[in-house]
Write an enzyme that holds these catalytic residues in place. Structure first.
Site, PDB file in Angstrom:
ATOM      1  N   GLY A 197       0.803  -1.029   0.092  1.00  0.00           N
ATOM      2  CA  GLY A 197      -0.085  -0.027  -0.005  1.00  0.00           C
ATOM      3  C   GLY A 197       0.674   1.236  -0.088  1.00  0.00           C
ATOM      4  O   GLY A 197       1.810   1.279  -0.602  1.00  0.00           O
ATOM      5  N   SER A 198       0.465   2.328   0.474  1.00  0.00           N
ATOM      6  CA  SER A 198       0.943   3.552   0.450  1.00  0.00           C
ATOM      7  C   SER A 198       2.349   3.562   1.539  1.00  0.00           C
ATOM      8  O   SER A 198       2.207   2.937   2.448  1.00  0.00           O
ATOM      9  CB  SER A 198       0.158   4.658   0.830  1.00  0.00           C
ATOM     10  OG  SER A 198      -0.375   4.574   2.054  1.00  0.00           O
ATOM     11  N   GLY A 238       2.209   2.073   5.259  1.00  0.00           N
ATOM     12  CA  GLY A 238       3.238   1.012   5.663  1.00  0.00           C
ATOM     13  C   GLY A 238       3.966   1.445   6.776  1.00  0.00           C
ATOM     14  O   GLY A 238       4.592   0.597   7.243  1.00  0.00           O
ATOM     15  N   GLU A 279       5.683  -3.239   0.997  1.00  0.00           N
ATOM     16  CA  GLU A 279       5.949  -3.062  -0.361  1.00  0.00           C
ATOM     17  C   GLU A 279       5.225  -1.717  -0.713  1.00  0.00           C
ATOM     18  O   GLU A 279       3.815  -1.598  -0.304  1.00  0.00           O
ATOM     19  CB  GLU A 279       5.065  -4.102  -1.141  1.00  0.00           C
ATOM     20  CG  GLU A 279       5.703  -4.367  -2.640  1.00  0.00           C
ATOM     21  CD  GLU A 279       7.320  -4.434  -2.816  1.00  0.00           C
ATOM     22  OE1 GLU A 279       7.934  -3.330  -3.030  1.00  0.00           O
ATOM     23  OE2 GLU A 279       7.596  -5.308  -2.427  1.00  0.00           O
ATOM     24  N   GLU A 288       3.982  10.784  -4.878  1.00  0.00           N
ATOM     25  CA  GLU A 288       3.286   9.849  -5.531  1.00  0.00           C
ATOM     26  C   GLU A 288       1.840  10.202  -5.977  1.00  0.00           C
ATOM     27  O   GLU A 288       1.191  10.704  -5.143  1.00  0.00           O
ATOM     28  CB  GLU A 288       3.380   8.403  -5.012  1.00  0.00           C
ATOM     29  CG  GLU A 288       2.758   7.283  -5.773  1.00  0.00           C
ATOM     30  CD  GLU A 288       2.651   6.011  -5.212  1.00  0.00           C
ATOM     31  OE1 GLU A 288       2.481   5.993  -3.892  1.00  0.00           O
ATOM     32  OE2 GLU A 288       2.898   5.117  -5.777  1.00  0.00           O
TER      33      GLU A 288
HETATM   34  P1  ADP Z   1      -4.175   2.595  -1.042  1.00  0.00           P
HETATM   35  O1  ADP Z   1      -3.625   4.094  -1.435  1.00  0.00           O
HETATM   36  O2  ADP Z   1      -3.588   1.534  -2.107  1.00  0.00           O
HETATM   37  O3  ADP Z   1      -5.509   2.563  -0.518  1.00  0.00           O
HETATM   38  P2  ADP Z   1      -3.136   2.230   1.771  1.00  0.00           P
HETATM   39  O4  ADP Z   1      -2.030   2.365   2.331  1.00  0.00           O
HETATM   40  O5  ADP Z   1      -4.305   3.334   2.304  1.00  0.00           O
HETATM   41  O6  ADP Z   1      -3.077   2.307   0.197  1.00  0.00           O
HETATM   42  O7  ADP Z   1      -4.173   0.895   1.799  1.00  0.00           O
HETATM   43  C1  ADP Z   1      -3.481  -0.273   1.593  1.00  0.00           C
HETATM   44  C2  ADP Z   1      -4.194  -1.283   2.294  1.00  0.00           C
HETATM   45  O8  ADP Z   1      -3.808  -1.069   3.800  1.00  0.00           O
HETATM   46  C3  ADP Z   1      -5.528  -1.673   2.500  1.00  0.00           C
HETATM   47  O9  ADP Z   1      -6.220  -2.912   2.581  1.00  0.00           O
HETATM   48  C4  ADP Z   1      -6.263  -0.621   3.477  1.00  0.00           C
HETATM   49  O10 ADP Z   1      -7.371  -0.893   3.992  1.00  0.00           O
HETATM   50  C5  ADP Z   1      -5.059  -0.954   4.794  1.00  0.00           C
HETATM   51  N1  ADP Z   1      -4.708   0.116   5.638  1.00  0.00           N
HETATM   52  C6  ADP Z   1      -5.124   1.366   5.715  1.00  0.00           C
HETATM   53  N2  ADP Z   1      -4.601   2.099   6.870  1.00  0.00           N
HETATM   54  C7  ADP Z   1      -4.333   0.911   7.604  1.00  0.00           C
HETATM   55  C8  ADP Z   1      -3.799   0.960   9.007  1.00  0.00           C
HETATM   56  N3  ADP Z   1      -3.694   1.980   9.799  1.00  0.00           N
HETATM   57  N4  ADP Z   1      -3.277  -0.359   9.423  1.00  0.00           N
HETATM   58  C9  ADP Z   1      -3.530  -1.392   8.590  1.00  0.00           C
HETATM   59  N5  ADP Z   1      -3.806  -1.314   7.173  1.00  0.00           N
HETATM   60  C10 ADP Z   1      -4.282  -0.164   6.820  1.00  0.00           C
END
Ligand code: ADP
Length: 502
Positions: free
Chosen positions: A235-236, A240, A257, A392
């Site tokens: 994810g972001s 991360g 990643e 990004e």
């Molecule tokens: P994107 O921009 O791809 O949505 P995120 O980083 O927001 O990127 O999300 C990637 C994944 O991480 C998703 O499944 C999201 O629900 C999860 N996510 C978002 N916030 C958290 C957090 N605080 N802890 C764990 N997982 C999270």
């Protein structure tokens, strides 16, 4: 049964301990088609910590027996997953296209990546090589074994709804771990169909569990709660780093990643038409919503004008439309937040004094009014330190940066706190090899675009893109297994290393 289809709308459930169940809260959220938000694709359980705890209990209990199933037998199930994915490729691709807006041809590619992964890791079940090595002491044997880690939480984004979960789940399973899968909120139907396939392939109950919900609730619980040994996150970079901080505090292994700000260099000696095809595919494929998307084009001064003119003409020819329509080149962004984010970055571009050659705004009319469409956009006159060249954007936006030498091109490419993918188009073999050596990125393409990873090679990046792990290929085994070192002393006496043999 998981997801009954009422008309076109699926009712998704969680999958815990081999049972399809609603969230304890009984609440649900919606998944709508980003090409036309009037279409409700699915509803899915709004789970919370209670559901996560139930899944942890199931995964822990299943781990006791799953780790003892032989790796080739575990791999047989993974092979069966590959066969079922192949049989249901079109169904998955169509659903993906409707649910998250990836154009059909790319959605098929996404599923194919899952299939390739399955067959690759099915073979790995009969390898998973360790080492034997001589001991420094007589009558002593030394070797290493790969052992599973335990319960793995897989937290995934929406942009590769089949490929990324397969990248993680399949090596994790072959290695003998059990899994709790938390997909992104935008793709519950894809995640549910994938889980149905895993169940049908014979994955034993509790080995693979699916819990739908938000990152703040389910994702957070997976990082905070005890009973989970490893978190594998895509994810972001911002999320991360939060995940890593919590996993550090709670002693979980963590693989990350994250983002990218990938650049393609085009040198004066490049095959310009080839470089143009690469740039179009890299920048606007998946509507720019890949972590490996080309968001910076570093152009040598001598070809900049010619190349830009060709790029502009081709970009303006791209057809925007519903992802499911085979005529569409560029589909929608995934949701309203993404549309807002890309729109925001265009405001930033204005403020930074960048020239917008084409695009620059949400697209309307011609059947686009109910979707999150954004015009493919080219930003010119971009300074490498501007925000639009550093942050990004995750949309169909590419920034053009002019350079006057190979050295300057590499320096600008490396001027980023990300380091995922990179590309250089050149016919100069010396520059090609220098680029392979000097570019700071996990992946470098010579005369190919920044996107196009294959499943049997390591995938991942340096700097803020990752934390040192690589997914895919044999490298993923290093994420999902740990080394155990075994010494067998058959001398019948105490032998002290470093002492008795010196
Ligand atoms: P994107 O921009 O791809 O949505 P995120 O980083 O927001 O990127 O999300 C990637 C994944 O991480 C998703 O499944 C999201 O629900 C999860 N996510 C978002 N916030 C958290 C957090 N605080 N802890 C764990 N997982 C999270």
């Amino acid at each position: 049964m998981t997801s009954q289809q009422s008309g076109q709308t699926r009712t998704c459930l969680n999958y815990i301990n081999g049972n399809w169940v609603p969230a304890q809260s009984r609440e649900a959220f919606e998944s709508r088609n980003p090409s036309d938000w009037q279409e409700l694709v699915a509803t899915a359980p709004q789970s919370d910590e209670t559901d996560v705890k139930t899944a942890i209990a199931a995964a822990r209990s299943a781990y006791d027996s799953w780790r003892l199933v032989t790796a080739p037998a575990r791999a047989d199930i993974v092979h069966r997953i590959g066969e079922l994915l192949l049989a249901r490729k079109e169904e998955l691709a169509q659903l993906m296209s409707r649910e998250m807006g990836k154009v059909l041809i790319e959605a098929r590619g996404d599923v194919q990546e899952g299939i390739d992964c399955a067959f690759y890791y099915a073979g790995e079940g009969r390898r998973m090589f360790g080492h034997t090595t001589p001991s420094e002491l007589k009558n002593k044997f030394a070797m290493t074994l790969r052992v599973p880690i335990g319960v793995c939480a897989l937290i995934t984004p929406w942009n590769f709804p089949v490929a990324i979960p397969c990248w993680k789940a399949l090596p994790a399973m072959v290695c003998g771990n059990t899994i709790i899968f938390k997909p992104a909120k935008d793709v519950p139907a894809c995640a549910t169909l994938l889980t149905e396939i895993f169940a049908e392939a014979g994955v034993p109950k509790g080995v693979f569990n699916l819990v739908h919900g938000t990152g703040k609730s389910v994702g957070r619980a997976l990082t905070e709660l005890p009973g989970i040994d490893l978190v594998s996150f895509t994810g972001s970079s911002q999320t991360g780093s939060e995940v890593a901080a919590i996993c550090g505090r709670t002693y979980k292994r963590v693989s990350l990643e994250m983002g990218g700000k990938n650049a393609q260099i085009v040198m004066a000696d490049a095959d310009l038409d080839l470089a143009l095809d690469g740039a179009l595919w890299g920048a606007f494929g998946t509507t720019g919503q890949r972590c490996t998307a080309t968001s910076r084009l570093i152009l040598h001064r001598d070809i900049k004008e010619t190349f830009t003119a060709k790029l502009l003409a081709q970009t303006q020819r791209l057809r925007l439309g519903a992802a499911i329509d085979p005529q569409t080149d560029v589909g929608p962004l995934v949701n309203a937040d993404q549309l807002e984010r890309v729109t925001y970055y265009l405001e930033v571009a204005h403020q930074e004094g960048v020239k917008i050659l084409t695009g620059g705004k949400p697209a309307k009319g011609d059947g686009l009014d109910h979707g999150y469409f954004f015009e493919p956009t080219i930003l010119d006159g971009v300074d490498p330190d501007m925000r639009v060249a550093q942050e990004e954007i995750f949309g169909p936006v590419v920034a053009l940066i002019e350079v006057d030498s190979f050295e300057a091109a590499i320096a600008i490419l490396n001027n980023s706190h990300y380091g995922l993918s990179s590309a250089i188009y050149t016919q100069n073999v010396n520059h090609a090899f220098q680029a392979m050596r000097d570019i700071e990125a996990g992946i470098t393409y010579i005369n190919g675009p920044t996107i196009g990873a294959e499943v049997h090679l390591p995938f991942g990046g340096v700097k803020a893109t990752g934390n040192g792990h690589r997914e895919a290929g044999a490298a993923a085994l290093d994420i999902f297994s740990e080394w155990k070192t075994v010494y067998v002393d058959f001398s019948g006496q105490l032998q002290r290393a470093q002492i008795d043999n010196r």
